[in-house]
Design an enzyme around this catalytic site. Structure first.
Site, PDB file in Angstrom:
ATOM      1  N   HIS A  68     -11.337   6.230 -10.119  1.00  0.00           N
ATOM      2  CA  HIS A  68      -9.925   6.598  -9.966  1.00  0.00           C
ATOM      3  C   HIS A  68      -9.095   6.236 -11.200  1.00  0.00           C
ATOM      4  O   HIS A  68      -7.984   6.739 -11.356  1.00  0.00           O
ATOM      5  CB  HIS A  68      -9.334   5.909  -8.739  1.00  0.00           C
ATOM      6  CG  HIS A  68      -9.383   6.731  -7.499  1.00  0.00           C
ATOM      7  ND1 HIS A  68      -8.861   7.997  -7.421  1.00  0.00           N
ATOM      8  CD2 HIS A  68      -9.888   6.448  -6.264  1.00  0.00           C
ATOM      9  CE1 HIS A  68      -9.025   8.479  -6.192  1.00  0.00           C
ATOM     10  NE2 HIS A  68      -9.662   7.555  -5.476  1.00  0.00           N
TER      11      HIS A  68
ATOM     12  N   TYR B 168     -12.402  14.629   0.050  1.00  0.00           N
ATOM     13  CA  TYR B 168     -13.368  13.968  -0.822  1.00  0.00           C
ATOM     14  C   TYR B 168     -14.628  14.830  -0.977  1.00  0.00           C
ATOM     15  O   TYR B 168     -15.067  15.134  -2.089  1.00  0.00           O
ATOM     16  CB  TYR B 168     -13.792  12.620  -0.249  1.00  0.00           C
ATOM     17  CG  TYR B 168     -12.749  11.543  -0.170  1.00  0.00           C
ATOM     18  CD1 TYR B 168     -12.957  10.322  -0.810  1.00  0.00           C
ATOM     19  CD2 TYR B 168     -11.581  11.680   0.572  1.00  0.00           C
ATOM     20  CE1 TYR B 168     -12.034   9.283  -0.719  1.00  0.00           C
ATOM     21  CE2 TYR B 168     -10.649  10.662   0.659  1.00  0.00           C
ATOM     22  CZ  TYR B 168     -10.877   9.469   0.018  1.00  0.00           C
ATOM     23  OH  TYR B 168      -9.961   8.449   0.110  1.00  0.00           O
TER      24      TYR B 168
ATOM     25  N   HIS C 252     -16.388   4.072  -7.032  1.00  0.00           N
ATOM     26  CA  HIS C 252     -15.335   5.013  -6.622  1.00  0.00           C
ATOM     27  C   HIS C 252     -13.966   4.568  -7.123  1.00  0.00           C
ATOM     28  O   HIS C 252     -13.221   5.360  -7.718  1.00  0.00           O
ATOM     29  CB  HIS C 252     -15.330   5.140  -5.101  1.00  0.00           C
ATOM     30  CG  HIS C 252     -14.371   6.158  -4.587  1.00  0.00           C
ATOM     31  ND1 HIS C 252     -14.714   7.476  -4.382  1.00  0.00           N
ATOM     32  CD2 HIS C 252     -13.061   6.056  -4.247  1.00  0.00           C
ATOM     33  CE1 HIS C 252     -13.662   8.147  -3.946  1.00  0.00           C
ATOM     34  NE2 HIS C 252     -12.643   7.305  -3.848  1.00  0.00           N
ATOM     35  N   GLU C 253     -13.631   3.309  -6.877  1.00  0.00           N
ATOM     36  CA  GLU C 253     -12.300   2.847  -7.265  1.00  0.00           C
ATOM     37  C   GLU C 253     -12.139   2.829  -8.786  1.00  0.00           C
ATOM     38  O   GLU C 253     -11.060   3.142  -9.298  1.00  0.00           O
ATOM     39  CB  GLU C 253     -12.012   1.465  -6.669  1.00  0.00           C
ATOM     40  CG  GLU C 253     -12.017   1.420  -5.150  1.00  0.00           C
ATOM     41  CD  GLU C 253     -11.149   2.487  -4.509  1.00  0.00           C
ATOM     42  OE1 GLU C 253     -10.117   2.875  -5.092  1.00  0.00           O
ATOM     43  OE2 GLU C 253     -11.515   2.956  -3.415  1.00  0.00           O
TER      44      GLU C 253
ATOM     45  N   GLU D 194      -9.522  13.158  -5.158  1.00  0.00           N
ATOM     46  CA  GLU D 194     -10.689  12.553  -4.521  1.00  0.00           C
ATOM     47  C   GLU D 194     -11.996  13.290  -4.798  1.00  0.00           C
ATOM     48  O   GLU D 194     -13.051  12.664  -4.897  1.00  0.00           O
ATOM     49  CB  GLU D 194     -10.452  12.426  -3.015  1.00  0.00           C
ATOM     50  CG  GLU D 194      -9.320  11.483  -2.647  1.00  0.00           C
ATOM     51  CD  GLU D 194      -9.575  10.038  -3.074  1.00  0.00           C
ATOM     52  OE1 GLU D 194     -10.708   9.715  -3.493  1.00  0.00           O
ATOM     53  OE2 GLU D 194      -8.636   9.219  -2.985  1.00  0.00           O
TER      54      GLU D 194
ATOM     55  N   GLY E  46     -10.987   0.753   2.123  1.00  0.00           N
ATOM     56  CA  GLY E  46     -12.100   0.164   1.401  1.00  0.00           C
ATOM     57  C   GLY E  46     -11.651  -0.358   0.051  1.00  0.00           C
ATOM     58  O   GLY E  46     -12.117  -1.380  -0.433  1.00  0.00           O
ATOM     59  N   GLY E  47     -10.736   0.362  -0.537  1.00  0.00           N
ATOM     60  CA  GLY E  47     -10.175  -0.042  -1.818  1.00  0.00           C
ATOM     61  C   GLY E  47      -8.974   0.818  -2.132  1.00  0.00           C
ATOM     62  O   GLY E  47      -8.759   1.865  -1.523  1.00  0.00           O
ATOM     63  N   MET E  48      -8.148   0.361  -3.068  1.00  0.00           N
ATOM     64  CA  MET E  48      -7.011   1.137  -3.545  1.00  0.00           C
ATOM     65  C   MET E  48      -6.941   0.978  -5.047  1.00  0.00           C
ATOM     66  O   MET E  48      -6.935  -0.140  -5.566  1.00  0.00           O
ATOM     67  CB  MET E  48      -5.702   0.689  -2.876  1.00  0.00           C
ATOM     68  CG  MET E  48      -4.476   1.465  -3.354  1.00  0.00           C
ATOM     69  SD  MET E  48      -4.602   3.236  -3.035  1.00  0.00           S
ATOM     70  CE  MET E  48      -3.478   3.881  -4.285  1.00  0.00           C
ATOM     71  N   GLU E  49      -6.829   2.114  -5.719  1.00  0.00           N
ATOM     72  CA  GLU E  49      -7.009   2.190  -7.160  1.00  0.00           C
ATOM     73  C   GLU E  49      -5.805   1.791  -7.990  1.00  0.00           C
ATOM     74  O   GLU E  49      -5.644   2.268  -9.124  1.00  0.00           O
ATOM     75  CB  GLU E  49      -7.422   3.621  -7.537  1.00  0.00           C
ATOM     76  CG  GLU E  49      -6.406   4.704  -7.179  1.00  0.00           C
ATOM     77  CD  GLU E  49      -6.581   5.339  -5.814  1.00  0.00           C
ATOM     78  OE1 GLU E  49      -6.061   6.437  -5.592  1.00  0.00           O
ATOM     79  OE2 GLU E  49      -7.254   4.709  -4.954  1.00  0.00           O
TER      80      GLU E  49
ATOM     81  N   ASP F  94      -0.420  11.014   5.800  1.00  0.00           N
ATOM     82  CA  ASP F  94      -1.395  10.057   6.335  1.00  0.00           C
ATOM     83  C   ASP F  94      -2.217  10.650   7.469  1.00  0.00           C
ATOM     84  O   ASP F  94      -3.384  10.304   7.666  1.00  0.00           O
ATOM     85  CB  ASP F  94      -0.693   8.804   6.877  1.00  0.00           C
ATOM     86  CG  ASP F  94       0.248   8.174   5.897  1.00  0.00           C
ATOM     87  OD1 ASP F  94       1.308   8.782   5.645  1.00  0.00           O
ATOM     88  OD2 ASP F  94      -0.053   7.095   5.378  1.00  0.00           O
TER      89      ASP F  94
ATOM     90  N   GLN G 124       0.872  -1.171   0.000  1.00  0.00           N
ATOM     91  CA  GLN G 124       0.000   0.000   0.000  1.00  0.00           C
ATOM     92  C   GLN G 124       0.911   1.225   0.000  1.00  0.00           C
ATOM     93  O   GLN G 124       1.472   1.592   1.026  1.00  0.00           O
ATOM     94  CB  GLN G 124      -0.926   0.021   1.214  1.00  0.00           C
ATOM     95  CG  GLN G 124      -1.715   1.308   1.379  1.00  0.00           C
ATOM     96  CD  GLN G 124      -2.542   1.658   0.154  1.00  0.00           C
ATOM     97  OE1 GLN G 124      -3.093   0.780  -0.503  1.00  0.00           O
ATOM     98  NE2 GLN G 124      -2.633   2.944  -0.173  1.00  0.00           N
ATOM     99  N   CYS G 125       1.081   1.834  -1.170  1.00  0.00           N
ATOM    100  CA  CYS G 125       2.076   2.902  -1.328  1.00  0.00           C
ATOM    101  C   CYS G 125       1.524   4.304  -1.113  1.00  0.00           C
ATOM    102  O   CYS G 125       2.298   5.225  -0.822  1.00  0.00           O
ATOM    103  CB  CYS G 125       2.712   2.826  -2.716  1.00  0.00           C
ATOM    104  SG  CYS G 125       3.748   1.371  -2.950  1.00  0.00           S
TER     105      CYS G 125
END
Length: 620
Positions: free
Chosen positions: A303, A388, A299-300, A322, A272-275, A380, A136-137
């Site tokens: 992206h 958003y 949403h994803e 976002e 929830g998700g990462m694009e 972060d 997760q970058c």
């Protein structure tokens, strides 16, 4: 007028103003025994300096650097001391001015505590059979996986080669079969190769390896997950996926990658998700059995355009990623489920914005501005849902004053103008004015916008005029519950929620949670006996029900809360549940965290540690 934007990314120590990464060749081996990646990255540059560059500076964090080469010759290098929060910059010295065609190769190794990687022993995975790792970058953790220019303003193509004993997905187009054979032997590693020909920012680099199986679910999409979950995941995601994609393409333009694949990660995934391009990562909580988490997928996928193609130049302009993504997501919801659905989610988003502003220090807090300031802070810790929803509200405002028809002409123009580029807030404004340059009425409208206030004033923007009966019904039911008493004529009934969507139930529960009128414990029990909320399979519902119960000091909710905290690492659920558990029994909350911290992602661990520190429940 809007104040000028700085083009410097304070969250990167790299000298990307002088030299730009154009291609990255990454070759690594996954070591599940030691929880490390080891290998090389080879970078091809383009100089931005007329006189050339004699030094390259790359971002690193928690990396071991072994050797550095310029082309095939050993180079002088120095890993500088740690400077929080940006890590340790790697300085590579050239004996000559950089010339086109030279490459920089760095031999490196990650550390087990890399903030960009999470490792699971077999017992921590969903099927308990094999280890698992994923990356997760976003926003600034690529530097903890490989040396790079870790800023969203730099975009690079990739060649990715991964050696692993388990199947691998990564953020590129695979050069191997898209369906993996069932895992039954992990004695021998295989090489998995991916090409990413669309330039992307380093925060979009991704990798996951574990006991994954795949299946094609649409003509241009594959789904990956643990073997035992495949049918449930297909049933959840397959029916709506092509319609989601077609809706976004109608608004903007054709999807630019050959595949849109979905990867369901283990339950500890903290988002929830990462694009990540080509292979989007999703939380297991999206699979709820009711197809009610369609907004997460919308949403994803959105992206794919906002963020992946057109990217915020630095994290101060996070709203451009976002806010646009939420706008596209809700356009998709309108196309698929009607105007009421879009309006309903917009009202929910507005309430989330107000709650976020309160949580991040109130109307005067700099953290509630649209254009952020990260000086001396980790992105972060500052990036939030405010970007958003405040970004979405701003775009809706522009749509309302220009007119929807005119605005929808601008949307694809924006994404074409900045295709494969990074953009800041002042460039967004310039693009808008340039597009309407020949339209005197539109220019007059845009000149009356208070750009300074929208970009830099903290707190809530002007409230949009959203009206929706679906939402009003939720509030009316909440009001009945918060006014419950022995004298009240109202008695809860299963008919109260007849025909409701999960989203409406969530609004009802969220409003109960935020209400200053706490409902008594006896009535909390009726949420279960009348509505059956505690039996829901949707974690969005059950987590909120538990928060209502804990807020009423229902100690019967402690064990179900601990059970949920052991089943998901998604921060959206973990943080508020810990906060509520602390209020009921701080000792149990602290013990629960100690039991589960190895299950959670490093970012989630740090977040909960901060919460416990603040309550005096964890030693610094």
């Amino acid at each position: 007028m809007c104040r000028s934007m700085q083009r410097i990314d304070i969250n990167s120590a790299s000298n990307y103003e002088s030299a730009v990464t154009k291609h990255s060749d990454i070759e690594v081996s996954i070591d599940f025994e030691r929880n490390i990646l080891s290998g090389t990255t080879t970078i091809t540059l383009e100089s931005r300096e007329a006189q050339g560059v004699a030094e390259l500076v790359l971002d690193t964090s928690l990396l071991e650097i072994h050797r550095v080469f310029v082309s095939d010759s050993p180079a002088r290098w120095d890993l500088k001391p740690l400077v929080e929060p940006n890590g340790r910059p790697l300085h590579i010295t050239l004996d000559n001015v950089y010339s086109l065609g030279e490459t920089f190769t760095v031999d490196f190794q990650t550390k087990p505590n890399s903030t960009g990687l999470q490792w699971f022993k077999p017992g921590q995975t969903d099927d308990k059979k094999y280890p698992f790792m994923f990356s997760q970058c976003e926003p600034v953790h690529a530097r903890s996986i490989f040396p790079c220019q870790d800023t969203p303003s730099i975009k690079t193509t990739f060649t990715i080669r991964i050696s692993s004993v388990l199947p691998v997905v990564a953020s590129g187009v695979p050069e191997h079969d898209l369906v993996f054979p069932l895992v039954n032997d992990i004695s021998e590693a295989k090489i998995y190769t991916f090409q990413q020909t669309v330039p992307i920012s380093n925060y979009l680099f991704s990798i996951a390896s574990g006991n994954l199986v795949g299946a094609q679910i649409t003509p241009r999409s594959y789904l990956y997950c643990a073997p035992g979950d495949l049918e449930a995941c297909k049933a959840e995601l397959q029916p709506d996926l092509e319609a989601i994609m077609a809706s976004a393409e109608k608004l903007i333009y054709e999807y630019p990658w050959p595949w849109y694949n979905l990867v369901i990660l283990p339950k500890s995934f903290h988002l929830g998700g990462m694009e990540n391009p080509v292979f989007n990562f999703y939380s297991a909580t999206v699979i709820s059995g009711d197809r009610e988490n369609i907004s997460v997928v919308a949403h994803e996928f959105a992206h794919s355009y906002s963020g992946n193609l057109v990217t915020n130049a630095s994290w101060e302009h996070f709203w451009l990623n976002e806010g646009w993504t939420v706008y596209i997501e809700r356009h998709i919801l309108r196309e698929l489920r009607g105007e009421d659905e879009r309006t309903f989610h917009s009202i929910v988003g507005w309430q989330d914005l107000l709650y976020g502003i309160e949580s991040y220090g109130g109307d005067q807090s700099p953290s509630t501005r649209l254009v952020l300031d990260f000086e001396g802070q980790r992105p972060d810790d500052v990036m939030s849902k405010i970007s958003y929803e405040k970004g979405y509200t701003f775009l809706c405002y522009l749509e309302s004053i220009l007119g929807q028809k005119e605005w929808l002409r601008f949307v694809p123009h924006y994404f074409k103008t900045f295709f494969c580029k990074s953009v800041d807030s002042s460039q967004f404004k310039s693009c808008l004015f340039d597009f309407y340059a020949s339209d005197a009425e539109a220019i007059s409208i845009l000149e009356r916008v208070d750009w300074e206030a929208w970009y830099h004033k903290p707190g809530a923007p002007p409230k949009p005029n959203f009206q929706c009966k679906l939402y009003d019904d939720c509030i009316q039911l909440t009001n009945r519950w918060t006014n419950l008493s022995t004298q009240s004529m109202y008695r809860p009934s299963p008919q109260d929620m007849r025909g409701w969507t999960v989203a409406q139930i969530l609004v009802f529960l969220d409003t109960l949670i935020r209400s200053p009128n706490q409902i008594p414990l006896d009535y909390v029990k009726q949420l279960e006996s009348v509505y059956g909320l505690a039996k829901s399979k949707n974690l969005e519902v059950i987590s909120r029900y538990l928060r209502v119960a804990l807020r009423a000091n229902d100690r019967d909710a402690i064990e179900p809360t601990r059970k949920v905290l052991a089943e998901t690492g998604r921060m959206k659920f973990v943080r508020p549940l810990f906060e509520c558990l602390i209020a009921v029994d701080g000792k149990i909350a602290s013990e629960t965290f100690q039991e589960l911290k190895d299950f959670y992602h490093p970012t989630c661990v740090r977040l909960i540690e901060n919460v416990l520190h603040g309550k005096g429940l964890l030693q610094a």
